[in-house]
Design a protein around this motif. Structure first.
Motif, PDB file in Angstrom:
ATOM      1  N   ARG A  57       0.849  -1.195   0.000  1.00  0.00           N
ATOM      2  CA  ARG A  57       0.000   0.000   0.000  1.00  0.00           C
ATOM      3  C   ARG A  57       0.881   1.240   0.000  1.00  0.00           C
ATOM      4  N   MET A  58       0.346   2.299  -0.576  1.00  0.00           N
ATOM      5  CA  MET A  58       1.014   3.595  -0.518  1.00  0.00           C
ATOM      6  C   MET A  58       0.306   4.407   0.556  1.00  0.00           C
ATOM      7  N   VAL A  59       1.072   4.964   1.467  1.00  0.00           N
ATOM      8  CA  VAL A  59       0.531   5.851   2.491  1.00  0.00           C
ATOM      9  C   VAL A  59       1.043   7.256   2.164  1.00  0.00           C
ATOM     10  N   VAL A  60       0.122   8.192   2.040  1.00  0.00           N
ATOM     11  CA  VAL A  60       0.451   9.572   1.688  1.00  0.00           C
ATOM     12  C   VAL A  60       0.028  10.458   2.861  1.00  0.00           C
ATOM     13  N   ASN A  61       0.953  11.267   3.339  1.00  0.00           N
ATOM     14  CA  ASN A  61       0.688  12.152   4.469  1.00  0.00           C
ATOM     15  C   ASN A  61       0.974  13.584   4.058  1.00  0.00           C
ATOM     16  N   GLY A  62       0.165  14.522   4.549  1.00  0.00           N
ATOM     17  CA  GLY A  62       0.407  15.927   4.254  1.00  0.00           C
ATOM     18  C   GLY A  62      -0.498  16.825   5.079  1.00  0.00           C
ATOM     19  N   PHE A  63      -0.120  18.078   5.168  1.00  0.00           N
ATOM     20  CA  PHE A  63      -0.898  19.054   5.927  1.00  0.00           C
ATOM     21  C   PHE A  63      -2.096  19.529   5.109  1.00  0.00           C
ATOM     22  N   VAL A  64      -3.247  19.664   5.767  1.00  0.00           N
ATOM     23  CA  VAL A  64      -4.486  20.117   5.125  1.00  0.00           C
ATOM     24  C   VAL A  64      -5.141  21.185   5.998  1.00  0.00           C
ATOM     25  N   ALA A  65      -6.051  21.955   5.374  1.00  0.00           N
ATOM     26  CA  ALA A  65      -6.743  23.014   6.122  1.00  0.00           C
ATOM     27  C   ALA A  65      -8.102  23.287   5.508  1.00  0.00           C
ATOM     28  N   ALA A  66      -9.001  23.787   6.340  1.00  0.00           N
ATOM     29  CA  ALA A  66     -10.330  24.172   5.873  1.00  0.00           C
ATOM     30  C   ALA A  66     -10.328  25.599   5.325  1.00  0.00           C
ATOM     31  N   LYS A  67      -9.426  26.440   5.831  1.00  0.00           N
ATOM     32  CA  LYS A  67      -9.373  27.847   5.414  1.00  0.00           C
ATOM     33  C   LYS A  67      -7.924  28.265   5.193  1.00  0.00           C
ATOM     34  N   SER A  68      -7.733  29.191   4.269  1.00  0.00           N
ATOM     35  CA  SER A  68      -6.383  29.673   3.953  1.00  0.00           C
ATOM     36  C   SER A  68      -5.677  30.281   5.164  1.00  0.00           C
ATOM     37  N   LYS A  69      -6.449  30.863   6.068  1.00  0.00           N
ATOM     38  CA  LYS A  69      -5.831  31.505   7.238  1.00  0.00           C
ATOM     39  C   LYS A  69      -5.139  30.487   8.150  1.00  0.00           C
ATOM     40  N   HIS A  70      -5.425  29.195   7.991  1.00  0.00           N
ATOM     41  CA  HIS A  70      -4.782  28.162   8.802  1.00  0.00           C
ATOM     42  C   HIS A  70      -3.413  27.758   8.261  1.00  0.00           C
ATOM     43  N   VAL A  71      -3.089  28.163   7.037  1.00  0.00           N
ATOM     44  CA  VAL A  71      -1.815  27.793   6.418  1.00  0.00           C
ATOM     45  C   VAL A  71      -0.733  28.756   6.883  1.00  0.00           C
ATOM     46  N   GLN A  72       0.368  28.191   7.390  1.00  0.00           N
ATOM     47  CA  GLN A  72       1.491  28.987   7.865  1.00  0.00           C
ATOM     48  C   GLN A  72       2.736  28.612   7.071  1.00  0.00           C
ATOM     49  N   GLY A  73       3.723  29.487   7.096  1.00  0.00           N
ATOM     50  CA  GLY A  73       4.973  29.241   6.375  1.00  0.00           C
ATOM     51  C   GLY A  73       5.032  30.079   5.116  1.00  0.00           C
ATOM     52  N   ASP A  74       6.250  30.528   4.773  1.00  0.00           N
ATOM     53  CA  ASP A  74       6.372  31.433   3.636  1.00  0.00           C
ATOM     54  C   ASP A  74       6.882  30.763   2.369  1.00  0.00           C
ATOM     55  N   ARG A  75       7.463  29.594   2.445  1.00  0.00           N
ATOM     56  CA  ARG A  75       7.949  28.888   1.263  1.00  0.00           C
ATOM     57  C   ARG A  75       7.078  27.657   1.023  1.00  0.00           C
ATOM     58  N   PRO A  76       6.833  27.314  -0.239  1.00  0.00           N
ATOM     59  CA  PRO A  76       5.959  26.159  -0.529  1.00  0.00           C
ATOM     60  C   PRO A  76       6.388  24.866   0.175  1.00  0.00           C
ATOM     61  N   ASP A  77       7.689  24.637   0.278  1.00  0.00           N
ATOM     62  CA  ASP A  77       8.153  23.400   0.903  1.00  0.00           C
ATOM     63  C   ASP A  77       8.137  23.461   2.426  1.00  0.00           C
ATOM     64  N   GLN A  78       7.742  24.604   2.988  1.00  0.00           N
ATOM     65  CA  GLN A  78       7.701  24.752   4.443  1.00  0.00           C
ATOM     66  C   GLN A  78       6.318  25.113   4.965  1.00  0.00           C
ATOM     67  N   LYS A  79       5.304  25.061   4.116  1.00  0.00           N
ATOM     68  CA  LYS A  79       3.950  25.397   4.575  1.00  0.00           C
ATOM     69  C   LYS A  79       3.389  24.257   5.409  1.00  0.00           C
ATOM     70  N   PHE A  80       2.675  24.637   6.469  1.00  0.00           N
ATOM     71  CA  PHE A  80       2.078  23.652   7.370  1.00  0.00           C
ATOM     72  C   PHE A  80       0.781  24.204   7.924  1.00  0.00           C
ATOM     73  N   THR A  81      -0.007  23.332   8.519  1.00  0.00           N
ATOM     74  CA  THR A  81      -1.289  23.697   9.108  1.00  0.00           C
ATOM     75  C   THR A  81      -1.426  22.950  10.433  1.00  0.00           C
ATOM     76  N   PRO A  82      -2.472  23.207  11.183  1.00  0.00           N
ATOM     77  CA  PRO A  82      -2.670  22.466  12.432  1.00  0.00           C
ATOM     78  C   PRO A  82      -3.100  21.015  12.237  1.00  0.00           C
ATOM     79  N   TRP A  83      -3.407  20.600  10.986  1.00  0.00           N
ATOM     80  CA  TRP A  83      -3.920  19.244  10.764  1.00  0.00           C
ATOM     81  C   TRP A  83      -3.124  18.497   9.716  1.00  0.00           C
ATOM     82  N   ILE A  84      -2.960  17.212   9.933  1.00  0.00           N
ATOM     83  CA  ILE A  84      -2.268  16.357   8.974  1.00  0.00           C
ATOM     84  C   ILE A  84      -3.201  15.222   8.560  1.00  0.00           C
TER      85      ILE A  84
END
Length: 121
Positions: A57-84
């Motif tokens: 199986r392939m397991v894919v993990n990543g940060f997700v958000a319901a609203k743009s205001k939850h996204v933090q970080g200034d570079r695409p490879d460093q963006k994160f949210t409170p939820w994974i």
């Protein structure tokens, strides 16, 4: 015999499909989140015994958000949210012609800023 199947072209194509960057974004859209999946991490999971995989199986993990205001970080490879989100593909050793059914869970990232640290036990 199962191991040789794991090395054939069809299996390789299924693994490549499971590693598509669109998997996480498609998931986010389907569950009503913003169409972003930050810092994706792909893990190929081999399940079995005696050195022979019974399932792959392939397991894919990543940060997700319901609203743009939850996204933090200034570079695409460093963006994160409170939820994974963690998504698990169907068994890649089983050939299927129809759409795949992925299993998923979303949990709080506990203040982590990288996918790897959010997944630590």
């Amino acid at each position: 015999q199962q191991l040789s199947m794991a090395l054939d072209t069809s299996f390789s194509e299924q693994v490549a499909t499971a590693m598509s960057a669109g998997i996480g974004v498609d998931f986010a859209v389907q569950v009503g989140l913003i169409p972003q999946f930050h810092q994706p991490m792909f893990i190929l999971l081999l399940l079995g015994s005696g050195g022979q995989p019974q399932q792959v199986r392939m397991v894919v993990n990543g940060f997700v958000a319901a609203k743009s205001k939850h996204v933090q970080g200034d570079r695409p490879d460093q963006k994160f949210t409170p939820w994974i989100a963690s998504l698990a593909s169907p068994d890649l050793m089983q050939r299927t012609d129809g759409p795949w059914q992925w299993e998923y869970s979303v949990r709080h990232a506990n203040g982590s800023e990288t996918t790897g640290s959010a997944l630590e036990c």
